[in-house]
Design a protein around this motif. Structure first.
Motif, PDB file in Angstrom:
ATOM      1  N   ILE A 151       0.844  -1.281  -0.015  1.00 25.68           N
ATOM      2  CA  ILE A 151      -0.068   0.080  -0.035  1.00 25.68           C
ATOM      3  C   ILE A 151       0.826   1.142  -0.036  1.00 25.68           C
ATOM      4  O   ILE A 151       1.761   1.302   0.760  1.00 25.68           O
ATOM      5  CB  ILE A 151      -0.904   0.055   1.270  1.00 25.68           C
ATOM      6  CG1 ILE A 151      -1.813  -1.302   1.310  1.00 25.68           C
ATOM      7  CG2 ILE A 151      -1.649   1.305   1.401  1.00 25.68           C
ATOM      8  CD1 ILE A 151      -2.657  -1.641   2.405  1.00 25.68           C
ATOM      9  N   TYR A 207      -3.160  -4.334 -20.151  1.00 23.87           N
ATOM     10  CA  TYR A 207      -3.773  -4.898 -19.055  1.00 23.87           C
ATOM     11  C   TYR A 207      -3.243  -4.552 -17.529  1.00 23.87           C
ATOM     12  O   TYR A 207      -4.068  -4.125 -16.731  1.00 23.87           O
ATOM     13  CB  TYR A 207      -3.775  -6.521 -18.967  1.00 23.87           C
ATOM     14  CG  TYR A 207      -4.696  -7.250 -18.164  1.00 23.87           C
ATOM     15  CD1 TYR A 207      -6.138  -7.114 -18.495  1.00 23.87           C
ATOM     16  CD2 TYR A 207      -4.217  -7.811 -17.015  1.00 23.87           C
ATOM     17  CE1 TYR A 207      -7.081  -7.728 -17.760  1.00 23.87           C
ATOM     18  CE2 TYR A 207      -5.259  -8.339 -16.160  1.00 23.87           C
ATOM     19  CZ  TYR A 207      -6.557  -8.352 -16.416  1.00 23.87           C
ATOM     20  OH  TYR A 207      -7.392  -8.819 -15.673  1.00 23.87           O
ATOM     21  N   TYR A 211      -1.384  -1.820 -16.747  1.00 17.14           N
ATOM     22  CA  TYR A 211      -1.506  -0.515 -16.575  1.00 17.14           C
ATOM     23  C   TYR A 211      -2.817  -0.231 -16.043  1.00 17.14           C
ATOM     24  O   TYR A 211      -3.107   0.447 -15.165  1.00 17.14           O
ATOM     25  CB  TYR A 211      -1.384   0.135 -17.727  1.00 17.14           C
ATOM     26  CG  TYR A 211      -1.662   1.607 -17.833  1.00 17.14           C
ATOM     27  CD1 TYR A 211      -0.963   2.567 -17.087  1.00 17.14           C
ATOM     28  CD2 TYR A 211      -2.827   2.223 -18.540  1.00 17.14           C
ATOM     29  CE1 TYR A 211      -1.106   3.822 -17.143  1.00 17.14           C
ATOM     30  CE2 TYR A 211      -2.851   3.686 -18.572  1.00 17.14           C
ATOM     31  CZ  TYR A 211      -2.209   4.647 -17.645  1.00 17.14           C
ATOM     32  OH  TYR A 211      -2.258   5.779 -17.577  1.00 17.14           O
ATOM     33  N   ARG A 212      -3.933  -0.850 -16.713  1.00 11.08           N
ATOM     34  CA  ARG A 212      -5.477  -0.751 -16.306  1.00 11.08           C
ATOM     35  C   ARG A 212      -5.747  -1.276 -15.033  1.00 11.08           C
ATOM     36  O   ARG A 212      -6.324  -0.626 -14.213  1.00 11.08           O
ATOM     37  CB  ARG A 212      -6.402  -1.270 -17.461  1.00 11.08           C
ATOM     38  CG  ARG A 212      -6.601  -0.548 -18.438  1.00 11.08           C
ATOM     39  CD  ARG A 212      -7.814  -1.202 -19.177  1.00 11.08           C
ATOM     40  NE  ARG A 212      -7.518  -1.783 -20.560  1.00 11.08           N
ATOM     41  CZ  ARG A 212      -7.256  -0.637 -21.579  1.00 11.08           C
ATOM     42  NH1 ARG A 212      -7.622   0.631 -21.396  1.00 11.08           N
ATOM     43  NH2 ARG A 212      -6.883  -1.249 -22.677  1.00 11.08           N
ATOM     44  N   PHE A 213      -5.113  -2.483 -14.669  1.00 11.37           N
ATOM     45  CA  PHE A 213      -5.748  -3.015 -13.447  1.00 11.37           C
ATOM     46  C   PHE A 213      -4.750  -3.041 -12.424  1.00 11.37           C
ATOM     47  O   PHE A 213      -4.677  -3.580 -11.130  1.00 11.37           O
ATOM     48  CB  PHE A 213      -5.966  -4.755 -13.747  1.00 11.37           C
ATOM     49  CG  PHE A 213      -7.366  -4.649 -14.614  1.00 11.37           C
ATOM     50  CD1 PHE A 213      -8.538  -4.638 -14.039  1.00 11.37           C
ATOM     51  CD2 PHE A 213      -7.039  -4.982 -15.967  1.00 11.37           C
ATOM     52  CE1 PHE A 213      -9.894  -4.708 -14.777  1.00 11.37           C
ATOM     53  CE2 PHE A 213      -8.405  -4.764 -16.797  1.00 11.37           C
ATOM     54  CZ  PHE A 213      -9.532  -4.818 -16.403  1.00 11.37           C
ATOM     55  N   VAL A 266      -1.615  -0.438 -12.308  1.00  9.13           N
ATOM     56  CA  VAL A 266      -1.253   1.161 -12.051  1.00  9.13           C
ATOM     57  C   VAL A 266      -2.466   2.043 -11.610  1.00  9.13           C
ATOM     58  O   VAL A 266      -2.667   2.504 -10.539  1.00  9.13           O
ATOM     59  CB  VAL A 266      -0.355   1.619 -13.216  1.00  9.13           C
ATOM     60  CG1 VAL A 266      -0.080   3.205 -12.876  1.00  9.13           C
ATOM     61  CG2 VAL A 266       0.723   0.761 -13.478  1.00  9.13           C
ATOM     62  N   GLN A 267      -3.631   1.973 -12.933  1.00 14.05           N
ATOM     63  CA  GLN A 267      -4.610   2.837 -12.534  1.00 14.05           C
ATOM     64  C   GLN A 267      -5.453   2.596 -11.259  1.00 14.05           C
ATOM     65  O   GLN A 267      -6.102   3.502 -10.639  1.00 14.05           O
ATOM     66  CB  GLN A 267      -5.374   2.733 -13.736  1.00 14.05           C
ATOM     67  CG  GLN A 267      -4.906   3.594 -14.799  1.00 14.05           C
ATOM     68  CD  GLN A 267      -5.885   3.643 -15.947  1.00 14.05           C
ATOM     69  OE1 GLN A 267      -6.454   2.914 -16.440  1.00 14.05           O
ATOM     70  NE2 GLN A 267      -5.639   4.934 -16.620  1.00 14.05           N
ATOM     71  N   LEU A 268      -5.508   1.128 -11.051  1.00 14.94           N
ATOM     72  CA  LEU A 268      -6.256   0.718  -9.655  1.00 14.94           C
ATOM     73  C   LEU A 268      -5.552   1.053  -8.350  1.00 14.94           C
ATOM     74  O   LEU A 268      -5.830   0.509  -7.486  1.00 14.94           O
ATOM     75  CB  LEU A 268      -6.945  -0.441  -9.866  1.00 14.94           C
ATOM     76  CG  LEU A 268      -8.066  -0.624 -10.577  1.00 14.94           C
ATOM     77  CD1 LEU A 268      -8.635  -1.986 -10.676  1.00 14.94           C
ATOM     78  CD2 LEU A 268      -9.301   0.416 -10.401  1.00 14.94           C
ATOM     79  N   GLY A 269      -3.990   1.358  -8.602  1.00 16.87           N
ATOM     80  CA  GLY A 269      -3.168   1.483  -7.363  1.00 16.87           C
ATOM     81  C   GLY A 269      -2.831  -0.039  -6.815  1.00 16.87           C
ATOM     82  O   GLY A 269      -2.157  -0.073  -5.922  1.00 16.87           O
ATOM     83  N   ASN A 270      -2.808  -0.988  -7.769  1.00 20.96           N
ATOM     84  CA  ASN A 270      -2.236  -2.272  -7.326  1.00 20.96           C
ATOM     85  C   ASN A 270      -0.965  -2.448  -7.678  1.00 20.96           C
ATOM     86  O   ASN A 270      -0.516  -3.152  -8.703  1.00 20.96           O
ATOM     87  CB  ASN A 270      -3.289  -3.518  -7.695  1.00 20.96           C
ATOM     88  CG  ASN A 270      -4.638  -3.500  -7.317  1.00 20.96           C
ATOM     89  OD1 ASN A 270      -4.746  -3.288  -6.136  1.00 20.96           O
ATOM     90  ND2 ASN A 270      -5.623  -3.535  -8.121  1.00 20.96           N
ATOM     91  N   TYR A 271      -0.084  -1.728  -7.160  1.00 20.85           N
ATOM     92  CA  TYR A 271       1.569  -1.648  -7.637  1.00 20.85           C
ATOM     93  C   TYR A 271       1.997  -2.959  -7.455  1.00 20.85           C
ATOM     94  O   TYR A 271       2.844  -3.453  -8.407  1.00 20.85           O
ATOM     95  CB  TYR A 271       2.209  -0.741  -6.972  1.00 20.85           C
ATOM     96  CG  TYR A 271       1.486   0.852  -7.144  1.00 20.85           C
ATOM     97  CD1 TYR A 271       1.785   1.311  -8.616  1.00 20.85           C
ATOM     98  CD2 TYR A 271       0.943   1.400  -6.442  1.00 20.85           C
ATOM     99  CE1 TYR A 271       1.295   2.460  -8.644  1.00 20.85           C
ATOM    100  CE2 TYR A 271       0.256   2.638  -6.448  1.00 20.85           C
ATOM    101  CZ  TYR A 271       0.422   3.453  -7.658  1.00 20.85           C
ATOM    102  OH  TYR A 271       0.034   4.472  -7.927  1.00 20.85           O
TER     103      TYR A 271
END
Lengths: 560, 300
Positions: B43, B255, B257-259, B261-266
């Protein structure tokens, strides 16, 4: 010796070059760098006096340098806020500046959290970000500050204030853009002069709309350049849920008598809607690039008079229609425009096109770096007063490009010149907003009607619906399709396992809806619709429906 | 002791290289410690050493509903790039090498580099102008009477792989040929003269002298290209793709990037990135070993 000296020089040179390449200022620093008026002293001489807006000037300049978590062009934002920043510094002794970057705000907020480089105030934080920042103790509980310094915040939010508190009674953010503004967002559109040519037949159902558009396209098969015209087109901004509102679905969901929500993929209405849009494609009336167009491509097609109707945000056909033609068509006549309309499918209770979440868009928070939180809250409290909202919403009064005039004692009026220009469709928003800075610092105030007159709103151009015959017509046509969607509000937090499922289903729907609408036969459209539903169910559509229903019922109980 | 003696002998070279070695260590190796988040539920803002989840993020990727579609697209697009995009610059370099008119050769060479410097945003816009339903190609085909209705080149997934491979080829071919042209320039001219004396024609010279002369370069670049087998592109897909082509354009990077980075799931994004790199590294090592054994050419 000579060789060694040369070697040493070479090493020094390469080291210096490498280090200089590695260093460099962080130009993206929004954490502490004010964008305008840095270091300009405030009106300390007048400290303690009360200005014409009833604001008591603080002894020390109140600094609010905030990051707004929206994607925006920094140069444009700076240009727009510069004059208003100076005005507020001089008149209020408040040094307020906003920064936004042309990057994904979610990524920027995460980067701020990791680096610890963030400003005292952050605007436009959503529920998910709030929960993340709260968990790490990076934002302040504002409830005690509001209790002490924010009487107007409490007064204006009224009973809804409680709904912003968490289970421990803590307030983590002041809402932005809250309140009910009964203006349409999403509508059907029709090319008005072409419609009049047909004798303006009644449009009450989707079928009527289809038939009228078909006749219009038959009458105008090509534009002046010989390019084919279409009944409908879309662009990447298409909102599928809203496009289903004509079938009585609210934000893509059907509600039963027990307030259970069913996703449109699991309803007959959803299938009917998909087949309806597919008919446009089958009959050659849908722009084949409807799901490929970017907004600008679509806008060019639209302003080239190639599209007879539209289903989308109300402003799109203004922006791409008569606002362009006013400038390009020397013989422009006012009927050459689009008018916003609504209709409903047989059997649907109503068309639900414009959901209104009165809770607000998002929040303004104070981080643990805030030096004078009391002073900041005091200014947010001023913003929340009706006159504060007018000032921040409409910008600098009493100048050439003002939206409004203000006199001491709270007397105000709209600038007649600007208003007339707006009604004539000739107002240059970019120019006037650079001069008056309207809505540059939207930190706390509502978008709903202001409490002192129940008429004004912070959106300047929405104050003249009754004076503008076209907006009045739009409102008459589609006013009934606006609905309060506050209770349906749902947030998907980062740590919620359903967030990924929800996102996967959203992505799937974008693809599947386009595929079904662009199917080459009705049977293929049905097959594609069924496949889409099966895939969504497999991912977990039932879990999403259940979660939304639970949240909906919870909100209903809370907001009762 | 041998190493020390060698180092002492080459100390000036080592000293000259020192800043670069430091740069690589600092910017290419040091950040790798961040890879540990692939094994955590990281997180942002919290410690890097907590919330361990083992291989969960890797397993999750393999269990994604779109996993097979994403892998298929990634591998197909990569293989197309490799099979078409890898030999094309070699052929162009060979052809340019045969051009005797220097002015013409230089002009063609320069023109072929230009697309490399054009950003994908511009390339996408050119492709939209060419291939859109109102584009030049459709217009031409309709005027010539080959089609009645426009072909939805950009709206139907079945054309996507061909379009993206052509776009990549157009952009990269000129620039990639530079290295082969310089390798060709390094071949001893006397070999060609000897070849001519032995009766070799133009094709004979290419086959028996030029190609063997640049074999080491070809093998080296091929091994490196294999390392990027799962890099099927990113911005091309985002710019040229649309909802109607997603079944053909979604690749691992878009994929993630969308799921991720963009959702913050690094953590998820890092896990997939690490997996890609490990597969790439394995392929490079295997190809290098194979090349060493069969062709006596290797990169390490």
């Amino acid at each position: 010796m000579k060789r060694q000296a040369a070697t040493l020089m070479a090493i020094l040179l390469s080291t210096a070059l490498t280090l200089s390449a590695c260093s460099g200022k962080n130009t993206n620093n929004v954490g502490s760098t004010p964008q305008a008026g840095e270091g300009t002293p405030g009106n300390t001489a007048a400290a303690g006096t009360v200005n014409e807006f009833g604001w008591e000037l603080p002894a020390k300049t109140t600094k609010i340098h905030f990051y707004q978590a929206d994607q925006g062009n920094p140069d444009k934002i700076n240009k727009k806020q510069a004059a208003f920043h100076t005005y507020l510094l001089e008149k209020f002794n408040v040094d307020i500046t906003r920064s936004s970057l042309d990057v994904d705000p979610k990524e920027k907020l995460n980067l701020m959290l990791v680096s610890g480089d963030y400003p005292e105030v952050i605007a436009a934080m959503d529920d998910s970000a709030i929960s993340q920042w709260k968990a790490q103790g990076k934002i302040m509980d504002l409830a005690p500050l509001v209790d002490q310094y924010g009487p107007n915040i409490k007064k204006e939010l009224g009973a809804r204030y409680e709904s912003y508190l968490d289970e421990d009674g803590k307030l983590w953010g002041i809402p932005r853009g809250w309140g009910y503004l009964p203006i349409p967002d999403f509508t059907a559109h029709i090319r008005w002069d072409w419609y009049q040519e047909l004798g303006a037949p009644a449009i009450e159902t989707p079928e009527d709309y289809y038939n009228v558009l078909k006749q219009m396209v038959a009458k105008h098969p090509t534009n002046a350049n010989g390019e084919k015209t279409y009944a409908l087109s879309w662009n990447s901004d298409v909102n599928i849920n809203n496009a289903l509102g004509f079938w009585g679905l609210k934000d893509g969901y059907k509600e039963d008598a027990d307030n259970n929500l069913t996703h449109w993929l699991n309803t007959d209405e959803g299938k009917q809607a998909v087949l309806y849009y597919n008919r446009f494609f089958l009959d050659g009336m849908m722009d084949p690039d409807a799901f490929v167009n970017k907004f600008d491509d679509w806008r060019i097609k639209f302003s080239s008079e190639r599209i007879a109707g539209h289903i989308g945000p109300w402003w799109q056909s203004w922006n791409a229609g008569h606002e362009v033609w006013l400038k390009t068509d020397a013989d422009y006549k006012e009927d050459k425009r689009y008018v916003q309309i609504a209709f409903k499918a047989p059997g649907a209770e109503k068309a639900y096109l414009s959901p209104k979440d009165t809770h607000g868009w998002n929040y303004t928070v104070l981080t643990d770096k805030a030096q004078s939180p009391e002073e900041i809250i005091k200014f947010l409290d001023f913003m929340m007063t009706p006159m504060g909202t007018r000032l921040l919403g409409w910008g600098i009064p009493n100048i050439e490009d003002s939206y409004w005039n203000y006199e001491e004692g709270g007397k105000w009026s709209f600038s007649e010149t600007t208003k007339q220009s707006l009604l004539d469709g000739k107002l240059d928003f970019e120019k006037t907003e650079a001069a008056n800075g309207s809505n540059s610092f939207w930190l706390a105030y509502p978008q709903g009607l202001l409490s002192d007159d129940q008429k004004s709103t912070a959106w300047y151009d929405q104050n003249f619906i009754q004076d503008d015959k076209w907006k009045k017509l739009m409102h008459e046509n589609v006013g009934d399709s606006i609905y309060d969607s506050t209770e349906r509000r749902v947030s998907f937090m980062n740590d919620n396992p359903l967030t990924i499922k929800n996102q996967q289903i959203e992505e799937l729907i974008k693809t599947g809806f386009a595929k079904a609408v662009m199917s080459k036969s009705e049977a293929e459209a049905v097959k594609n619709f069924d496949e889409l539903r099966e895939k969504a169910v497999k991912i977990g559509l039932a879990d999403i429906e259940k979660y939304r229903t639970e949240q909906y019922k919870k909100n209903m109980a809370l907001l009762k | 002791m041998n190493y020390l003696r060698r180092f002492s002998r080459e100390r000036q070279i080592w000293l000259l290289s020192l800043p670069i070695i430091l740069w690589v260590l600092l910017f290419a190796y040091f950040p790798m410690y961040g890879l540990i988040i692939a094994f955590q539920n990281y997180i942002p803002g919290q410690t890097l050493f907590g919330n361990w989840v083992g291989f969960d993020n890797f397993i999750r990727f393999f269990q994604e509903p779109d996993f097979w579609m994403i892998m298929r697209n990634t591998i197909v697009i990569s293989l197309l790039n490799l099979c078409i995009g890898f030999p094309a610059p070699i052929i162009l370099a060979l052809l340019l090498n045969e051009v005797k008119n220097r002015a013409f050769k230089k002009t063609i060479q320069s023109l072929s580099y230009i697309p490399y410097f054009i950003s994908w945003v511009v390339v996408a816009s050119i492709l939209f102008t060419l291939l859109g339903s109102d584009g030049i190609i459709n217009d031409l085909l309709q005027r010539l009477g080959f089609i009645q209705e426009p072909i939805l080149f950009l709206g139907e997934g079945k054309y996507f792989w061909a379009i993206i491979t052509s776009g990549n080829l157009w952009k990269e071919i000129g620039f990639s040929s530079i290295i082969y042209l310089s390798a060709i320039a390094g071949i001893d001219r006397e070999q060609y003269e000897a070849g001519r004396v032995d009766g070799l024609g133009r094709f004979g010279l290419i086959w028996h002298i030029t190609l063997p002369g640049i074999r080491a370069t070809i093998v080296l670049l091929f091994i490196l290209a294999l390392g990027g087998i799962l890099n099927a592109g990113f911005e091309q897909q985002l710019l040229l793709g649309s909802p109607t082509t997603r079944d053909y354009h979604e690749v691992i990077d878009t994929y993630v990037y969308r799921f991720g980075v963009q959702l913050g799931n690094y953590s998820y994004g890092t896990a997939v990135g690490l997996m890609k790199s490990l597969i790439g590294l394995t392929l490079v090592v295997l190809a290098n070993r194979l090349s060493k054994r069969l062709m006596q050419t290797s990169i390490f």
